[in-house]
Design a protein around this motif. Structure first.
Motif, PDB file in Angstrom:
ATOM      1  N   VAL A 120      20.777  93.815 129.072  1.00 37.10           N
ATOM      2  CA  VAL A 120      21.463  94.896 129.791  1.00 37.10           C
ATOM      3  C   VAL A 120      20.668  95.302 131.036  1.00 37.10           C
ATOM      4  O   VAL A 120      21.243  95.524 132.108  1.00 37.10           O
ATOM      5  N   LEU A 121      19.352  95.363 130.909  1.00 40.20           N
ATOM      6  CA  LEU A 121      18.534  95.747 132.066  1.00 40.20           C
ATOM      7  C   LEU A 121      18.566  94.676 133.153  1.00 40.20           C
ATOM      8  O   LEU A 121      18.523  94.992 134.345  1.00 40.20           O
ATOM      9  N   ASN A 157      23.196 115.257 129.282  1.00 41.95           N
ATOM     10  CA  ASN A 157      23.037 114.253 130.321  1.00 41.95           C
ATOM     11  C   ASN A 157      23.267 112.852 129.768  1.00 41.95           C
ATOM     12  O   ASN A 157      23.040 112.603 128.582  1.00 41.95           O
ATOM     13  N   ALA A 158      23.714 111.982 130.635  1.00 45.72           N
ATOM     14  CA  ALA A 158      23.866 110.592 130.228  1.00 45.72           C
ATOM     15  C   ALA A 158      22.481 110.008 129.959  1.00 45.72           C
ATOM     16  O   ALA A 158      21.534 110.295 130.680  1.00 45.72           O
ATOM     17  N   PRO A 159      22.367 109.216 128.892  1.00 44.06           N
ATOM     18  CA  PRO A 159      21.075 108.563 128.640  1.00 44.06           C
ATOM     19  C   PRO A 159      20.793 107.535 129.724  1.00 44.06           C
ATOM     20  O   PRO A 159      21.704 107.106 130.425  1.00 44.06           O
ATOM     21  N   THR A 160      19.542 107.156 129.872  1.00 46.04           N
ATOM     22  CA  THR A 160      19.228 106.067 130.795  1.00 46.04           C
ATOM     23  C   THR A 160      19.857 104.781 130.264  1.00 46.04           C
ATOM     24  O   THR A 160      20.210 104.688 129.082  1.00 46.04           O
ATOM     25  N   THR A 161      19.982 103.821 131.140  1.00 48.87           N
ATOM     26  CA  THR A 161      20.547 102.533 130.732  1.00 48.87           C
ATOM     27  C   THR A 161      19.732 101.938 129.595  1.00 48.87           C
ATOM     28  O   THR A 161      20.286 101.434 128.614  1.00 48.87           O
ATOM     29  N   GLU A 162      18.424 102.037 129.718  1.00 51.51           N
ATOM     30  CA  GLU A 162      17.581 101.469 128.660  1.00 51.51           C
ATOM     31  C   GLU A 162      17.780 102.193 127.330  1.00 51.51           C
ATOM     32  O   GLU A 162      17.901 101.561 126.275  1.00 51.51           O
ATOM     33  N   ALA A 163      17.827 103.509 127.382  1.00 47.47           N
ATOM     34  CA  ALA A 163      17.984 104.279 126.145  1.00 47.47           C
ATOM     35  C   ALA A 163      19.329 103.981 125.492  1.00 47.47           C
ATOM     36  O   ALA A 163      19.417 103.808 124.263  1.00 47.47           O
ATOM     37  N   LEU A 164      20.366 103.909 126.303  1.00 45.87           N
ATOM     38  CA  LEU A 164      21.692 103.610 125.764  1.00 45.87           C
ATOM     39  C   LEU A 164      21.712 102.210 125.155  1.00 45.87           C
ATOM     40  O   LEU A 164      22.223 102.008 124.043  1.00 45.87           O
ATOM     41  N   ALA A 165      21.135 101.254 125.863  1.00 46.79           N
ATOM     42  CA  ALA A 165      21.103  99.874 125.359  1.00 46.79           C
ATOM     43  C   ALA A 165      20.328  99.805 124.043  1.00 46.79           C
ATOM     44  O   ALA A 165      20.694  99.071 123.120  1.00 46.79           O
ATOM     45  N   LEU A 175      28.365  92.186 122.543  1.00 45.18           N
ATOM     46  CA  LEU A 175      27.920  93.579 122.584  1.00 45.18           C
ATOM     47  C   LEU A 175      27.124  93.876 123.856  1.00 45.18           C
ATOM     48  O   LEU A 175      27.423  94.827 124.587  1.00 45.18           O
ATOM     49  N   VAL A 176      26.123  93.067 124.110  1.00 47.98           N
ATOM     50  CA  VAL A 176      25.271  93.356 125.267  1.00 47.98           C
ATOM     51  C   VAL A 176      25.970  92.989 126.575  1.00 47.98           C
ATOM     52  O   VAL A 176      25.776  93.647 127.600  1.00 47.98           O
ATOM     53  N   HIS A 177      26.803  91.964 126.522  1.00 49.88           N
ATOM     54  CA  HIS A 177      27.541  91.605 127.729  1.00 49.88           C
ATOM     55  C   HIS A 177      28.527  92.724 128.098  1.00 49.88           C
ATOM     56  O   HIS A 177      28.655  93.085 129.270  1.00 49.88           O
TER      57      HIS A 177
END
Lengths: 208, 208
Positions: free
Chosen positions: B96-97, B174-182, B154-156
């Motif tokens: 995802v990152l 707040n929206a989580p960071t991309t990393e946290a959400l992933a 899932l990750v795609h």
């Protein structure tokens, strides 16, 4: 003009243009979709669409909005099961098949280039809301948002890989149909969701 | 020409062009990526790239291939955990990152328009192979292919929704960071995978 007025009134022209645009989109992709072509398809003058759409982008937005509504209806229809996990699977299969059957619309709805409406916040009126409601009945509250996001990601990813032709070939034998693959993938996911109600554990474990 | 020959030999020019093309892609999207611009960036004549690439499509294919190699390396690097489920999570986060940090490259690799190389069959040499190997050590054989496909989807899907700005806003806060959400999404998935070895059930159940 008077003929058009007779044929289309009370918003019917708008509907007819969107319907025509959806057909153009599936036949020729987003490039084929012009206000002029939509007018021709609806049997009205080239200027008539401007009563409802300022430009092509406005028409695309309306088409995408219709797509979101269709997707929502399809998920709602698929979600008619007594078993909650099975309902989630059926929703997932419906999502992937929607993309498979209407790839140009799916790309328009979720692709990057368009300034289309974003997926709206979860409410019962949106496809995401229908998914969220089903997940909410399945998993503990603390995991609901994550589980909904995961379920959405799962089917969205499978849909994108399918539509964009990026599925890896099967290790052996013939590739499964899109529906069969979607059923397996969402089935595995649904079986693994944390069960609500504490120590019962995961669905499939319980079933063993 | 003789200067170019001095500066680039033994395939170095090809590498330099691909490297330059990757930078152009991230800066200006696929439209900014031309053979001429790549030549300029690499400091060679406008005709020099034709020694290696017949046309823009050939350059794009080489860029996408470099992207697949980078993604594979990134997954391999992320997969250095002793705990198998954690390794799977780290692979997912890395995927995802990768998309989040290099959206234009990600779109080039997986988007529809390009006639880029398809995701190759599972082998240790591909990103998919690295994922498949990790999943194979986790789940019963009968479910491996489905579980690998599900993990990839899932990750795609999360990557696409992230890159295309289609994530629903969080229900609250707040929206989580991309990393946290992933991490959350892949963590939930990994915990729910059927465990290998029969009746032990699912990972998270076991942990409870």
């Amino acid at each position: 003009m008077s003929t058009e007025k007779a044929a289309y009134h009370h918003g019917n022209l708008r509907e007819a243009l969107v319907r025509t645009a959806l057909a153009l989109l599936e036949d020729g992709g987003v490039e084929a979709l012009t206000l002029r072509a939509a007018a021709r398809g609806a049997g009205v003058s080239a200027m008539a669409p401007y009563r409802h759409f300022a430009d092509k982008a406005a028409l695309l937005t309306a088409v995408a909005a219709q797509g979101y509504a269709d997707l929502r209806d399809r998920l709602a229809h698929a979600d008619g099961q007594t078993d909650a996990r099975q309902a989630l699977v059926e929703q997932g299969v419906a999502y992937v098949l929607f993309a498979y059957e209407r790839p140009a619309l799916f790309r328009l709805m979720f692709g990057a280039p368009l300034a289309a409406p974003k997926v709206a916040p979860a409410s019962a009126d949106t496809a995401y809301g229908i998914l969220a409601a089903r997940v909410a009945g399945l998993v503990p509250e603390a995991e609901r948002e994550t589980a909904t996001m995961a379920a959405w990601s799962l089917v969205h990813g499978l849909a994108c890989l399918t539509v964009d032709g990026r599925l890896p070939p099967p290790a052996q034998g013939n590739a499964p149909t899109t529906e069969a693959l979607a059923r397996r993938v969402t089935g595995l996911f649904a079986a693994g969701l944390p069960a609500d109600g504490g120590d019962a554990g995961r669905g499939r474990s319980r079933g063993r």
